[in-house]
Enzyme design. Structure first.
Site, PDB file in Angstrom:
ATOM      1  N   GLU A 109      37.297  42.656  34.817  1.00  0.00           N
ATOM      2  CA  GLU A 109      37.874  43.990  35.054  1.00  0.00           C
ATOM      3  C   GLU A 109      38.443  44.561  33.755  1.00  0.00           C
ATOM      4  O   GLU A 109      38.307  45.753  33.481  1.00  0.00           O
ATOM      5  CB  GLU A 109      38.977  43.919  36.113  1.00  0.00           C
ATOM      6  CG  GLU A 109      38.440  43.637  37.510  1.00  0.00           C
ATOM      7  CD  GLU A 109      39.533  43.670  38.545  1.00  0.00           C
ATOM      8  OE1 GLU A 109      40.348  42.731  38.555  1.00  0.00           O
ATOM      9  OE2 GLU A 109      39.598  44.629  39.329  1.00  0.00           O
ATOM     10  N   GLU A 129      36.932  37.398  43.159  1.00  0.00           N
ATOM     11  CA  GLU A 129      38.193  37.472  43.913  1.00  0.00           C
ATOM     12  C   GLU A 129      38.033  37.240  45.417  1.00  0.00           C
ATOM     13  O   GLU A 129      38.900  36.637  46.050  1.00  0.00           O
ATOM     14  CB  GLU A 129      38.864  38.835  43.692  1.00  0.00           C
ATOM     15  CG  GLU A 129      39.542  38.987  42.344  1.00  0.00           C
ATOM     16  CD  GLU A 129      38.619  39.413  41.221  1.00  0.00           C
ATOM     17  OE1 GLU A 129      37.388  39.349  41.397  1.00  0.00           O
ATOM     18  OE2 GLU A 129      39.125  39.814  40.155  1.00  0.00           O
TER      19      GLU A 129
END
Ligand code: NAI
Length: 686
Positions: A109, A129
């Site tokens: 990210e 995640e």
């Protein structure tokens, strides 16, 4: 380099470019100190008029391999990774992410939040995640789809798929892939941007076919069992196509806040740490492993073939031995056709498959054993046969070679006793298919040397498995717990449930497959053979359910004979309703035991199955077969289809009221009758 004391961030100027290096060994996790250091570095970049651009790079073997999961249990302190990225976005100068090793989770990210990305080949990127019960919350669900589209983003985020830099380059996620001199090229790229900034968040999601997006969504939901994190990730990814990008970011954060302390997320984090603990040897035997380059596999059947593939994939040289030419040809063909299949599916490049196969020597000449560092036996499950094989191994193996058996149940010491070197012998219990299943039980015999165990554990990791240390007791950890569970399910058949009721209740709990569907798939004859072998030692006062034996006597051995607990007719989906013959067998079994059949609720079925596992886990702790209670959960989740998001039986037990649990176990004992041993659940506490 400018170094702030204790900060994992170092900065250095390369002319007009600020190089920001993340040095947070061992994996450069994005901890609070890393995030804070990054914000400070961006502030320096903004403030200094002599600087035109920045580069973020990882020290050591990797970029940023993820967030620091230990921080997930604490309240979030400024700055979050989203706030770091916000600082980069607000900075008037471009920042380039220069990646090698891994850029996963928050690390990827961060890269997606930079103005440009560059990487060396083989770098792995992804957003895993969801596998921790949460979703990427630093813009991952908003930026990734803007680059690769909704369908691909769903696939990547919902399965936690990792892709290489080359693939990411083709997908437009990485601007440049460079063979070498990463930092040099990154600095050049930063300069070449001429002060212009850009953010993936400002670009629209590419046009896509609605049908393809819906299909990707359905397959993500199926694969992710509709767990809350998958539902949230899909909703969040879909927001990326909405008109308001800031609303998408806010919603992503709200999803994260809901998920972070959810049952799934807590259990998945527990599993994550339990796996990391499980692979460590207890301090007393934590010594240097013996070096391993060459592995011999004896027996090229189902397991031997899979073990050989697993070793070839890890770059080991493999010597495959069999009892005769025909079996050898079959074994070698099993390995070859696996690679042909992988190439045909496009999963492995032809030259990589050829390179792996070049490491395979299939032979009937046992003299080659002298070259092996480790020898794994995977012949028939019969003590006399295995002892015979070990006597031969002993005659040919070089001194210091590690000798392993893949036995499922047999006594490692009895096998080791067939050699003059029982200290070199251990169990390496792989699971089927051995090249796919992650679990490896490393079984310690009475006389196994510490460095032999250490070699078994290290080899397991090298084969990309989760090795778990077990004591040498019948069934080791996994089969012991699974047998207790299956036995309890058989009791429930006798008391009034039908196989499909038990299977459905446990599948609803989250098991990949209920016990009777598993039995039909694996074949009932394996258990039947074992039951017959143990019949003489069985105490007649013990509760023994003979439904499986009755099925086998009628030729119902499972899928392979088209009938077991269920009928499996060709061309029809696997039966989920037991037929009259099976019900008759079950009813007669109940009658023989004098039981009046009654309905069992799904809840009762689930609880009793779990209690049986918990009790066995407590016994394993008492006997020292498992060294940590959490190891048992790792074994169950990785080898037996226990849902990771439910943590495992030990995790489950820890959530229950202790007194109520112990009382339930007593009741369970009453229903099991003579011979039931009660475990002490206090041994399952941390
Ligand atoms: P398999 O029957 O598919 O293969 C056994 C192979 O050993 C055959 O190819 C046979 O020709 C060979 N063999 C027999 N005697 C030999 C000898 N004296 N020398 C050289 N080769 C010989 O059996 P499978 O399923 O691969 O099982 C092997 C071992 O792995 C057993 O101990 C079993 O309990 C264990 N195991 C099996 C699992 C499974 O799911 N099939 C799972 C975990 C362990």
């Amino acid at each position: 380099m400018d170094v702030t004391i204790n900060s994992p961030i170092r900065t250095e100027c390369r002319g007009d470019v600020l190089v920001v290096e993340i040095d947070n060994p061992p994996v450069n996790a994005g901890s609070w100190a890393v995030r804070k250091g990054l914000v400070d570095a961006v502030a320096i970049l903004e403030a200094r008029s002599d600087l035109l651009a920045g580069v973020i790079v990882g020290a050591g073997s990797t970029f940023v391999s993820g967030s620091d999961i230990r921080e997930f249990n604490q309240p979030l302190t400024w700055p979050s990774m989203a706030q770091v990225i916000e600082a980069i976005r607000a900075c008037s100068k471009p920042v380039v992410a220069a990646m090698h090793g891994f850029a996963l989770g928050g690390g990827f990210e961060l890269a997606l939040g930079c103005d440009a990305r560059i990487a060396v080949p083989g770098t792995q990127v992804g957003l895993p995640e969801v596998t921790l019960g949460i979703l990427p919350a630093a813009g991952g669900t908003q930026r990734l789809p803007r680059c690769v589209g909704l369908a691909r983003a769903m696939r990547m985020i919902c399965t936690g798929e990792r892709i290489t830099a080359e693939q990411a380059g083709e997908a437009g996620l990485i601007d440049r892939v460079v063979e070498a001199d990463l930092l040099h090229h990154a600095v050049e790229l930063a300069r070449a941007m001429r002060g212009k900034t850009r953010d993936l968040l400002d670009q629209p999601v590419p046009a896509e076919d609605d049908g393809a997006v819906a299909a990707a969504e359905q397959s993500a939901l199926r694969a992710g069992k509709r767990r809350p994190a998958v539902l949230a990730a899909i909703a969040s990814i879909r927001n990326a196509a909405g008109p308001d990008k800031l609303a998408g970011m806010t919603a992503e954060r709200a999803f994260f806040d809901q998920l972070q302390q959810s049952g799934d997320a807590v259990a998945l984090r527990y599993q994550f740490f339990a796996e990391r603990e499980a692979v460590k040897l207890p301090p007393a035997v934590s010594v240097e492993p013996r070096p391993v380059r060459t592995m011999a596999v004896i027996g090229g059947g189902t397991m031997g073939g899979g073990i050989a593939i697993s070793a070839l994939d890890a770059g080991l040289e493999v010597l495959l031995l069999e009892q005769d030419a025909e079996a050898l040809a079959r074994g070698a063909e099993r390995v070859r056709s696996h690679y042909q299949g992988r190439v045909a599916e496009g999963k492995v490049q032809e030259r990589d498959a050829a390179a792996r196969l070049a490491g395979l020597t299939a032979t009937l000449d046992w003299n080659v054993l002298a070259r092996a560092d480790v020898i794994i036996e995977a012949v028939f499950e019969d003590l006399a046969v295995k002892q015979d094989v070990f006597r031969t191994i002993d005659a040919f193996a070089r001194p210091g070679a590690v000798l392993a058996t893949n036995t499922s149940y047999l006594d490692i010491d009895a096998i080791g006793a067939a050699t003059r070197r029982p200290h070199d012998v251990l169990g390496l219990h792989f699971f089927s298919p051995a090249n796919v299943m992650k679990l490896l039980e490393v079984v310690r015999g009475d006389r196994t040397a510490a460095d032999v165990l250490a070699t078994g554990m290290a080899l397991g990791r090298r084969l990309r498995k989760t090795p778990v240390l077990c004591g040498n007791a019948f069934g080791f950890i996994g089969n012991r717990v699974f047998n207790a569970y299956r036995k309890q399910c058989e009791y429930m058949l006798e008391e009034g449930a039908w196989p499909e009721e038990v299977d459905q209740a446990l599948e609803a709990f989250g098991f990949a497959m209920g016990p009777f569907s598993v039995a039909d798939l694996a074949g009932l004859d394996i258990a039947w053979r074992m039951r017959k072998a143990q019949a003489a030692q069985r105490d007649p006062r013990e509760r023994y359910v003979d439904i499986l034996d009755q099925l086998c006597e009628r030729g119902r051995l499972g899928r392979k004979t088209r009938a077991g607990y269920y009928l499996h007719e060709a061309g029809k989906p696997a039966g989920k309703t037991s037929d009259a013959e099976v019900r008759g067998i079950i009813e007669r079994a109940s009658a023989r035991r004098g039981l009046k059949r009654r309905a069992l609720s799904a809840e009762e079925i689930q609880r009793r199955a779990l209690l049986a596992m918990v009790n066995e886990a407590a016994l394993l702790m008492r006997e020292g077969v498992a060294s940590r209670a959490s190891d048992i959960d790792v074994v169950l989740a990785q080898g037996y289809g226990f849902p990771r998001w439910a943590g495992g039986p030990v995790f489950w037990a820890r959530q229950q009221d202790r007194a109520a649990l112990q009382a339930d176990l007593l009741r369970l004992g009453e229903s099991c009758g003579y011979g039931f041993e009660l475990g002490d659940v206090s041994s399952l506490e941390t």
